[in-house]
Scaffold this active site. Structure first.
Site, PDB file in Angstrom:
ATOM      1  N   GLN A 138      13.935  -0.607   3.436  1.00 45.13           N
ATOM      2  CA  GLN A 138      12.679  -0.021   2.979  1.00 45.13           C
ATOM      3  C   GLN A 138      12.609   1.466   3.319  1.00 45.13           C
ATOM      4  OE1 GLN A 138      10.614  -4.097   4.515  1.00 45.13           O
ATOM      5  NE2 GLN A 138       9.166  -2.443   4.214  1.00 45.13           N
ATOM      6  N   ARG A 188       4.012  -7.021   7.032  1.00 50.98           N
ATOM      7  CA  ARG A 188       2.902  -6.671   6.165  1.00 50.98           C
ATOM      8  C   ARG A 188       1.690  -6.217   6.977  1.00 50.98           C
ATOM      9  NH1 ARG A 188       2.024  -9.338   0.231  1.00 50.98           N
ATOM     10  NH2 ARG A 188       0.943  -7.542  -0.598  1.00 50.98           N
ATOM     11  N   CYS A 189       1.987  -5.406   7.991  1.00 49.02           N
ATOM     12  CA  CYS A 189       0.917  -4.792   8.759  1.00 49.02           C
ATOM     13  C   CYS A 189       1.475  -3.571   9.428  1.00 49.02           C
ATOM     14  CB  CYS A 189       0.390  -5.711   9.842  1.00 49.02           C
ATOM     15  SG  CYS A 189       1.239  -5.549  11.407  1.00 49.02           S
ATOM     16  N   GLU A 197      -1.515  -3.989   2.745  1.00 51.03           N
ATOM     17  CA  GLU A 197      -1.529  -4.910   3.869  1.00 51.03           C
ATOM     18  C   GLU A 197      -2.910  -5.407   4.255  1.00 51.03           C
ATOM     19  OE1 GLU A 197       2.265  -2.860   6.064  1.00 51.03           O
ATOM     20  OE2 GLU A 197       0.313  -1.949   6.189  1.00 51.03           O
TER      21      GLU A 197
END
Lengths: 798, 194
Positions: free
Chosen positions: A227, A374-375, A744
Site C-alpha cells: 500500500q 482499516r483504522c 475507515e
C-alpha cells in the site's frame, strides 16, 4: 441590453466533483483482466515457498536442508544462517524494534518464517519445504499479557540487549493530577474492563512479491503487494543497502489491503535476496494460512476505563489504562511518535475537561500485531473503548443513551476544539448527525417496542456509536515513518490535445483512485474526467508519496491533486491572456474556460490553452503544461459518524440478528458519492464481522486458532445485514475541496454499535460486557449466568 | 485450429507421472499433459494463462476461483485438473465478449458491485449460474446463491443490486412469449454448492 449566459461546463456532465461516475478500473476487473501479483509472469521466473514454525516458542537446535536439495527442480534453500551472512536475518520494524526475517536462534510464534525454498515450480517448492529437517527444543509459550508479566515468565526477546522482561514499552499521556482531582469531585465513577480481540484484515488476495534483480544493470525491480511503494523503496535501500535509484517498486492491482499490505514482511525480503543470489526473478505468493498466522494482526488490547461523572450527566474526566499485546516483535506500522498510536484520540467528540492515559505494550509468543486494520493506528480501539465506556456510564447514571451523548457533545460553535488529550478538531455537527440517526431508526418508537417485546420474553436492543476520528496522516510536524514526513504528492501533465496524465504518491486498493482523482482534476480544470488517465504504484514514475492507509488518500494525496490542478490552471491563465490578447488581470475563470471580464463571450477553453502551451506560447514562457505538488496538510481531518443498530437476541440460543442498521456519516464534501457509500458499506460489514464472527485466537500452547477461512469466519452475503445510509455535510475548513477521510469510519465506529445493542438487549441481567466477537455461546453464557464474558486467550481446544 | 505453438507441454525432466487431459475451456477444446495433483484453478491460471480466475483461500471458502463446470458453479481450487477431463469449463474470460459484456458484468459496474475486483470474477460466475437457473430471483435468493463467495470490500449490498439489475436487463431483453415460458423455472431451487 444583452444577457450573457455562462458558458461554464456542467460539472456533473464532465464527471466532476459530486458525480456518481462509474469506475474506470471496473473495465478490466469485470473482464478478469486485472493485474494482481500472481497474474504477473516474468521470463525464467522461479517460485519461492516459506517453511514456517509449527511451534510457538522453541530454540532451534539444527536445520538440515540436504533432503530438500535432492528434489529435482530445487534451486536454492535459504535459512536464517544464510540470511545472516548478508546481514539480513533480522530487519528493523517501523516501530524501532527488530524482527526476524528467517529465524536463527529461536522461533517466537507459530507460523514464524524459518526457511525458504526456491524452485522451478510452486508445487516443487512446497514438496521441498516438507523435506527440510528441523530440530526444535520447545520453550513455554506466552499468549497473553498476564502471562507475559508474571514472575518467572520466560524471556521472549533474549536477542535484545538490555531487555530483561517482556515489556515492550510503558507510555502515558494527559494530565494525571487534574484528572485525579476530577475523580475526587465526581458524583459517580463508572468503570468497565474490556478486551478488543485480535483480528485479521484478510484482504481476499494474500501478500506476495516478485523480485527481479538484473546483474547487468544493477537494477532491482520488485513487484509487491504494498500500500506504500515509496516507503518500501526507502526501506529496501536502507535495509539491503542498495542504491535507491536502482530500486523500482511496482505495486500492481491489489486485491484489497485494509492495512495488511503496509508492513514489510519477511517473504518480500527473502525473495529479494533469492533473486540476487539466483540472478533470476523469484515469485513468492503467500497462502491463506500463511497470511492469517504470520501477517498483519490488528488490535489485541485490553482496557481498564473509568469515567468521572456529575449527577446531571456531565463527564468530568476520563482515565484509561491499556495493555496491548504486540506478539513477538513490536512492528506496528504507525507513523506517530506515540507508542500506542492515536489511542488518545478517544473522546474527541465529547467536551471533557481532562483525561489521562497510561499504556503498556508487551511481547508474547504470537505473530507480530498492532498493524492498522482499516483504522488509523489504534483509533479503532480508541473509539470502541470510548463508546463502550459511554454506554456503561449512561447506564450507571440511569440516563438515556442519546441524551447522555447530546449533553456531552462538543457544540457546533465550539470549534476549533481542543480534545481532552490535546488534539485540535476543526468542524462538525455532532448533535445534528445524532438526530438524523435517531429519526431514521425511529428511536422513541423502538424504545416502546422494546419494552413491549420484553414483556413477552423477546430481547430487543438498540446500540448507538457516535465518534469523530482523526484521519489522514499527517501533518509532517507530528507524523513520520522512518523519519520521512507524512505528506503526499501529485503530478499532472496536460497533453497538447487537452488530455491529461495524473500520478500520485498514493496507491489504490479498491478505493477507486483512477476514477475519483480524475474527478478532482475535472472540478479544478474543467477537463472531462474521462480525459484524465490516473496512474499510481510505480516508484519509477509516480512522485514520492506515503501511500494509502489511514484514510489518508483524499485528505492528503487528494488535496495534492487539487493543488497541482490549480498550479496548472495558473499557468493556463497566462496562456489564456496571451491567446485573448488581454492582460492576465482581465481574465476570468469559469469551469473549463477563461474569458475576458469585459466581454464574457470572448474566451478560450482549457484545451485551447493546452494546445498553446506546446504550439503558441508567448515569448519567454517555458513550454508545456504540467506541474507537481507536494501537500503537507495543516491538520488531520475529523469526520463524524453516528451508527445505530437494532438487534434481537434469542434468549434460548444466544444467537443475535441485526434488525436494522442506520449510518449517518459526515465526511465533508464527497467527491464521488457512489464510491463513498461503497466505502461505508464495506466498512460496516467489517465492523459487523468483528462484532459477530471474526475470531482468531490462541490456545495455551500458542497454536493459532482461526488459521483458515473455515475457522476464521468472514460474513457472506447471507448473514450481512442491509445498510441504511444517511449523510450530513460539514466541509473540512482546511482541505482545498472540503473533503475528509471516510475509508475507515465505519470499521472504527461500527463495532460498538453492535455490541452496545446486544448489551442493551440484555438489560436487567447485570451484564456490562461481552468481549467480541459476540459468539452465540458467549451471549448465552452471559444470559444464563448473568455475568460478563471475557474473550482473552488462551481458549480451550479439544 | 492450428497455432504457432504446440499447446502440449513438454514432459517434465523428472519421472513425475503426467496424464493427458482435454478440457473444453470457454468453448475451445484444450489438450494438456498435467500432473495428477495439479488443481484445475492452477491449470486455468498457469497452464492456459486465464488469470481472471483467482485463488484467495485454498480451502473452498472464498469462491474467488468459481468457474462454471458443465454449467454449474464450482470452486476450481478444489478440483483436480484430471477430474475435468472431457468436461466443459467456463471462466470469466468466456463471460461476454470484448465488445459486448454479459449483463452480469454490466450490472456489477453499473451498481458499483466491486471495489478491489479480486472476488469479482468468481462472484460474477456464481451470479451467472444463478440467473441461468432462475431469471427472476428475489434478493434473498441472490444472497443465498452468492453465500459461497466472499467479498471483503463492498458489504454485498451493491453486489445484490448488480445481480438484480442484470436479471431485470435480461428479462427486459426477452420477447414476451419466451418470458412466459421461462417463468415456470422460477420454482426451481438453486443448488447450493457443497
Amino acid at each position: 441590453m444583452t444577457v450573457t449566459e455562462s458558458r461554464a461546463l456542467d460539472e456533473i456532465k464532465i464527471g466532476g466533483m459530486g458525480s456518481r461516475r462509474r469506475r474506470v478500473e471496473d473495465n478490466r476487473f469485470i473482464r478478469g483482466r486485472g493485474h494482481y501479483i500472481d497474474d504477473i509472469v516474468l521470463p525464467r521466473m522461479l517460485h519461492m515457498e516459506i517453511l514456517r514454525s509449527p511451534i510457538a516458542h522453541a530454540r532451534i537446535r539444527s536445520i538440515d536442508t540436504s533432503r530438500a536439495y535432492e528434489i529435482p527442480g530445487v534451486r536454492l534453500v535459504l535459512t536464517g544462517e544464510m540470511m545472516a551472512t548478508r546481514n539480513l536475518a533480522w530487519m528493523p520494524t517501523l516501530s524501532y524494534d527488530t524482527q526476524a526475517v528467517l529465524a536463527t536462534d529461536k522461533v517466537r510464534f507459530q507460523g514464524q518464517e524459518v526457511a525458504a525454498v526456491i524452485a522451478d515450480d510452486p508445487y516443487i517448492a512446497k514438496d521441498a519445504c516438507e523435506a527440510i529437517d528441523i530440530e526444535y527444543e520447545p520453550l513455554p509459550p506466552i499468549v497473553n499479557p498476564t502471562q507475559a508479566t508474571a514472575d518467572g515468565a520466560p524471556l521472549i526477546r533474549d536477542d535484545k540487549e538490555n531487555q530483561h522482561d517482556n515489556v515492550a514499552f510503558d507510555w502515558e499521556v494527559g494530565d494525571k493530577e487534574r484528572t485525579d482531582r476530577a475523580f475526587a469531585e465526581a458524583d459517580v465513577v463508572s468503570k468497565i474492563s474490556l478486551h478488543y480481540p485480535r483480528s485479521h484484515p484478510s484482504p481476499l488476495e494474500c501478500c506476495g512479491s516478485i523480485a527481479d534483480f538484473d546483474r547487468a544493470t544493477g537494477k532491482l525491480t520488485v513487484y509487491m503487494t504494498t500500500q506504500a511503494p515509496h516507503i518500501i523503496r526507502a526501506a529496501v535501500a536502507l535495509v539491503a543497502e542498495l542504491p535507491e535509484h536502482q530500486i523500482r517498486i511496482i505495486s500492481p492491482d491489489l486485491g484489497g489491503g485494509f492495512g495488511n499490505k503496509v508492513p514489510v514482511y519477511p517473504g518480500y525480503v527473502v525473495s529479494i535476496l533469492a533473486s540476487i543470489l539466483t540472478e533470476r526473478p523469484v515469485k513468492w505468493i503467500e497462502d491463506r494460512t500463511g497470511n492469517l498466522i504470520s501477517t498483519g494482526f490488528a488490535r489485541d488490547i485490553y482496557l481498564d476505563g473509568e469515567m468521572a461523572l456529575r449527577q446531571d450527566g456531565r463527564i468530568l474526566g476520563v482515565r484509561m489504562h491499556t495493555t496491548s499485546d504486540h506478539g513477538a516483535f513490536f512492528s506496528d506500522a504507525q507513523p506517530s511518535k506515540f507508542k500506542i498510536g492515536l489511542m488518545h484520540s478517544a473522546f474527541s467528540c465529547y467536551d471533557i475537561p481532562t483525561a489521562h492515559l497510561t499504556a503498556r505494550g508487551v511481547y508474547t509468543n504470537k505473530a507480530p500485531g498492532g498493524v492498522a486494520y482499516r483504522c488509523s493506528f489504534r483509533v479503532t480501539e480508541a473509539m470502541f473503548f470510548q463508546e463502550r465506556m459511554i454506554q456503561a456510564a449512561a447506564d450507571d447514571l440511569g440516563m438515556d443513551q442519546a441524551e447522555f451523548r447530546r449533553v456531552n457533545f462538543v457544540r457546533d460553535d465550539d470549534f476549533p476544539h481542543r480534545t481532552p488529550f490535546g488534539f485540535l478538531t476543526d468542524s462538525g455537527q455532532y448533535a445534528k448527525c445524532l438526530q438524523v440517526g435517531l429519526d431514521a431508526i425511529g428511536y422513541a418508537d423502538f424504545r416502546m417496542q422494546q419494552e413491549e417485546a420484553r414483556s413477552r420474553g423477546r430481547l430487543l436492543g438498540l446500540g448507538i456509536s457516535t465518534m469523530t476520528e482523526p484521519l489522514g496522516a499527517g501533518n509532517s510536524r507530528e507524523y513520520d515513518i522512518l523519519g520521512i514526513k507524512m505528506f503526499d504528492s501529485a503530478e499532472l501533465r496536460v497533453h497538447m490535445t487537452g488530455k491529461a496524465l495524473l500520478r500520485t504518491g498514493a496507491k489504490t486498493q479498491g478505493q477507486g483512485h483512477e476514477t475519483t482523482w480524475a474527478q478532482i482534476v475535472a472540478h479544478e480544470l474543467g477537463i472531462p474526467a474521462e480525459d484524465v488517465l490516473v496512474e499510481e504504484g510505480d516508484t519509477d514514475t509516480a512522485p514520492f508519496g506515503m501511500g494509502t492507509y489511514a484514510s489518508r488518500s483524499t485528505p492528503v494525496a487528494g488535496a495534492a491533486v487539487s493543488m497541482v490542478s490549480r498550479k496548472v490552471r495558473a499557468k493556463a491563465r497566462k496562456l489564456a491572456a496571451h491567446l485573448l490578447e488581454v492582460s492576465e488581470e482581465d481574465v476570468e475563470w469559469e469551469l473549463g474556460r477563461f474569458y475576458v471580464r469585459s466581454n464574457p463571450a470572448q474566451g478560450v477553453t482549457i484545451q485551447e490553452c493546452a494546445a498553446a502551451a506546446y504550439s503558441n506560447m508567448p515569448d519567454g514562457m517555458e513550454p508545456g503544461l504540467e506541474g507537481n505538488a507536494y501537500y503537507d496538510p495543516p491538520n488531520l481531518t475529523w469526520p463524524f459518524a453516528c451508527y445505530i443498530a437494532t438487534v434481537e437476541v434469542d434468549p434460548v440460543t444466544g444467537v443475535w440478528d441485526v434488525l436494522r442498521f442506520v449510518a449517518v456519516d459526515d465526511c465533508g464534501v464527497r467527491i464521488n458519492p457512489m464510491v463513498v457509500e461503497g466505502q461505508i458499506m464495506g466498512g460496516l460489514t467489517e465492523a459487523y464481522a468483528m462484532a459477530s464472527m471474526q475470531f482468531i485466537t490462541f490456545d495455551s500452547e500458542g497454536n493459532c486458532v482461526g488459521s483458515n477461512f473455515m475457522d476464521y469466519l468472514l460474513p457472506t452475503a447471507w448473514e450481512t445485514p442491509g445498510w441504511e445510509l444517511h449523510e450530513v455535510v460539514t466541509p473540512c475548513p482546511h482541505h482545498p475541496i472540503g473533503a475528509k477521510g471516510i475509508g475507515e469510519c465505519a470499521t472504527v465506529g461500527g463495532p460498538a454499535a453492535f455490541v452496545n445493542a446486544v448489551i442493551d438487549a440484555l438489560g436487567g441481567t447485570g451484564v456490562r460486557n461481552i468481549d467480541m466477537p459476540l459468539l452465540p455461546d458467549r451471549v448465552h453464557e452471559a444470559l444464563t449466568q448473568h455475568h460478563d464474558v471475557s474473550g482473552a486467550p488462551p481458549v480451550k481446544t479439544d | 485450429m492450428t497455432s504457432l505453438f504446440e499447446e502440449i507441454t513438454p514432459a517434465p525432466a523428472t519421472d513425475v507421472p503426467v496424464r493427458r487431459v482435454t478440457i473444453t475451456v470457454n468453448g475451445q477444446p484444450r489438450t494438456l499433459d498435467v500432473e495428477p495433483r495439479l488443481l484445475l484453478a492452477h491449470l486455468l491460471r498457469q497452464g492456459l494463462g486465464l488469470t481472471g480466475t483467482h485463488t484467495g483461500c485454498d480451502t473452498t471458502n472464498c469462491g474467488a476461483c468459481t468457474v462454471l463446470y458443465d454449467g454449474a458453479p464450482i470452486k476450481s481450487c478444489t478440483m483436480l485438473a484430471v477430474q475435468a477431463d472431457g468436461h466443459e469449463v467456463q471462466t470469466v474470460e468466456g463471460l461476454g465478449t470484448a465488445s459486448e459484456l454479459d449483463p452480469v458484468q454490466e450490472g456489477f459496474t453499473h451498481e458499483h458491485g466491486l471495489q478491489c475486483g479480486f472476488c469479482t470474477p468468481g462472484m460474477m460466475m456464481a451470479s451467472r449460474a444463478l440467473l441461468n437457473a432462475n431469471p427472476d430471483p428475489t434478493e434473498e435468493e441472490v444472497r443465498f446463491a452468492l453465500s459461497g463467495n466472499l467479498c471483503r470490500c463492498t458489504g454485498y449490498q451493491n453486489i445484490v443490486k448488480a445481480v438484480l439489475w442484470a436479471a431485470q436487463r435480461e428479462r427486459d431483453a426477452q420477447p414476451p412469449e419466451e418470458a412466459g415460458a421461462e417463468a415456470a423455472t422460477d420454482d426451481v431451487p438453486v443448488e447450493q454448492e457443497a
